[in-house]
Design a protein around this motif. Structure first.
Motif, PDB file in Angstrom:
ATOM      1  N   PRO A 160      33.920  41.629  35.870  1.00 41.87           N
ATOM      2  CA  PRO A 160      35.055  40.941  36.379  1.00 41.87           C
ATOM      3  C   PRO A 160      35.562  40.280  34.844  1.00 41.87           C
ATOM      4  O   PRO A 160      34.900  39.853  34.116  1.00 41.87           O
ATOM      5  CB  PRO A 160      34.740  39.725  37.576  1.00 41.87           C
ATOM      6  N   SER A 208      37.939  35.548  38.193  1.00 42.35           N
ATOM      7  CA  SER A 208      36.722  35.303  38.829  1.00 42.35           C
ATOM      8  C   SER A 208      35.810  34.222  38.602  1.00 42.35           C
ATOM      9  O   SER A 208      34.828  33.894  39.133  1.00 42.35           O
ATOM     10  CB  SER A 208      35.752  36.683  38.499  1.00 42.35           C
ATOM     11  N   HIS A 216      37.180  44.915  34.102  1.00 40.76           N
ATOM     12  CA  HIS A 216      38.383  44.515  34.389  1.00 40.76           C
ATOM     13  C   HIS A 216      39.001  43.688  33.345  1.00 40.76           C
ATOM     14  O   HIS A 216      38.572  42.599  33.283  1.00 40.76           O
ATOM     15  CB  HIS A 216      38.513  44.015  35.759  1.00 40.76           C
ATOM     16  N   ASN A 259      45.175  47.439  41.166  1.00 39.52           N
ATOM     17  CA  ASN A 259      43.921  46.997  41.290  1.00 39.52           C
ATOM     18  C   ASN A 259      43.445  47.996  42.535  1.00 39.52           C
ATOM     19  O   ASN A 259      42.386  48.347  42.417  1.00 39.52           O
ATOM     20  CB  ASN A 259      43.807  45.729  42.057  1.00 39.52           C
ATOM     21  N   TRP A 273      42.629  49.958  37.230  1.00 42.76           N
ATOM     22  CA  TRP A 273      41.544  49.501  38.216  1.00 42.76           C
ATOM     23  C   TRP A 273      41.369  50.602  39.192  1.00 42.76           C
ATOM     24  O   TRP A 273      40.356  51.048  39.700  1.00 42.76           O
ATOM     25  CB  TRP A 273      41.259  48.365  38.417  1.00 42.76           C
ATOM     26  N   GLU A 316      28.315  44.834  40.591  1.00 42.88           N
ATOM     27  CA  GLU A 316      29.092  43.980  39.821  1.00 42.88           C
ATOM     28  C   GLU A 316      28.295  42.672  39.378  1.00 42.88           C
ATOM     29  O   GLU A 316      27.784  42.011  39.984  1.00 42.88           O
ATOM     30  CB  GLU A 316      30.148  43.571  40.828  1.00 42.88           C
ATOM     31  N   LEU A 364      35.535  42.549  42.184  1.00 49.30           N
ATOM     32  CA  LEU A 364      35.782  44.029  41.800  1.00 49.30           C
ATOM     33  C   LEU A 364      35.062  44.809  42.820  1.00 49.30           C
ATOM     34  O   LEU A 364      35.789  45.698  43.418  1.00 49.30           O
ATOM     35  CB  LEU A 364      35.239  44.243  40.597  1.00 49.30           C
TER      36      LEU A 364
END
Length: 294
Positions: free
Chosen positions: A9, A13, A88, A153, A245, A262, A269
């Motif tokens: 991320p 985040s 990301h 996203n 994404w 993740e 994510l």
């Protein structure tokens, strides 16, 4: 055999207290000390600060990079290996580190400069949109100068980026269930970052990249590659280019991936991927305790 992708991320985040469990671990203390020499400030102190310095771009990006790379090291030490990596925005730097494209120090120096340049690029605005007609949105963006789709996203969530006037014009011209202005200093992932991106490209030119040990899906191009020169060229376009994404998520099953981990704070994510590819097995490693045994 199960193919696994590791995803990382980016800004948004971060959470106060993140990485606190890593401070006393050998893998963590060494990296935090090395980071302090490079940055001139303490990552754990910023992460624990109740003044929320962590939400400032200047601090957010290096802190995320350091915490996530320590978790990567712990995963690798336990014998876990990805078949594919992606990150990301800022997370792409951790993906490149995990794939062996550059070492910890090289990546952190790049992230430090990236954060400084992006923090100084004032005057823009970003807004997250949930619940909208994609065709209507894309049409309105095309008709409005100085605004772009910055983060695609998943089917139901995007971020637009541009001048405040242009962003407000788009929001006024479409039906949207929810729009949230983001707390960022500039119009990231848009042409308004061109000046900062040009400065950063000069820095990138002098940095040596290795070919990746596993394929990387880049923000600006979701097709998997390992070639060093291609990965560097893609990274050079990232600051002004859109984060694709949704397309990265769709690419994962096409590459035979059935499990996604993740690595980093939160579960942004995996939440985004679940909306796009509901059949994938999704896991999170946001602390030392969540690193699976070998």
């Amino acid at each position: 055999m199960t193919k696994t992708a590791w995803v990382f991320p980016g800004q948004g985040s971060q959470a106060i207290g993140m990485g606190g469990d890593l401070v006393d671990l050998p893998a963590g203390s060494a990296k935090f000390a090395q980071a302090q020499q490079i940055l001139g400030w303490s990552v754990p102190e910023i992460c624990q600060s109740q003044e929320d310095k962590l939400s400032s771009t200047l601090y957010t990006q290096p802190c995320l990079y350091v915490v996530e790379t320590i978790l990567v090291d712990m995963m690798l030490e336990k014998g876990h290996q990805p078949d594919l990596v992606a990150g990301h925005s800022l997370g792409e730097y951790v993906a490149l580190y995990a794939a062996g494209v550059f070492d910890f120090e090289t990546g952190l120096r790049l992230v430090k400069r990236r954060a400084e340049l992006m923090d100084s690029a004032a005057g823009g605005m970003m807004a997250a949109l949930m619940g909208f007609d994609r065709e209507q949105l894309e049409q309105k963006i095309q008709q409005t100068p100085d605004v772009v789709l910055a983060n695609d996203n998943n089917p139901g969530q995007v971020v637009i980026s541009g001048t405040p006037e242009a962003v407000e014009s788009v929001l006024a011209g479409i039906k949207v269930k929810r729009a949230v202005p983001l707390k960022v200093s500039g119009a990231f992932h848009s042409p308004l970052m061109a000046s900062a991106a040009a400065d950063f490209q000069q820095i990138l030119k002098s940095v040596e990249f290795n070919s990746a040990k596993v394929p990387v899906l880049s923000n600006v191009d979701p097709t998997p590659v390992v070639e060093a020169d291609v990965l560097k060229e893609r990274l050079s376009r990232q600051m002004t280019g859109s984060v694709r994404w949704r397309e990265i998520s769709l690419q994962l099953p096409l590459e035979g991936v059935s499990r996604v981990v993740e690595i980093g704070p939160g579960n942004v994510l995996t939440g985004l991927i679940k909306r796009t590819c509901s059949d994938l097995v999704l896991e999170n490693v946001s602390s030392a305790a969540q690193v699976p045994a070998s």
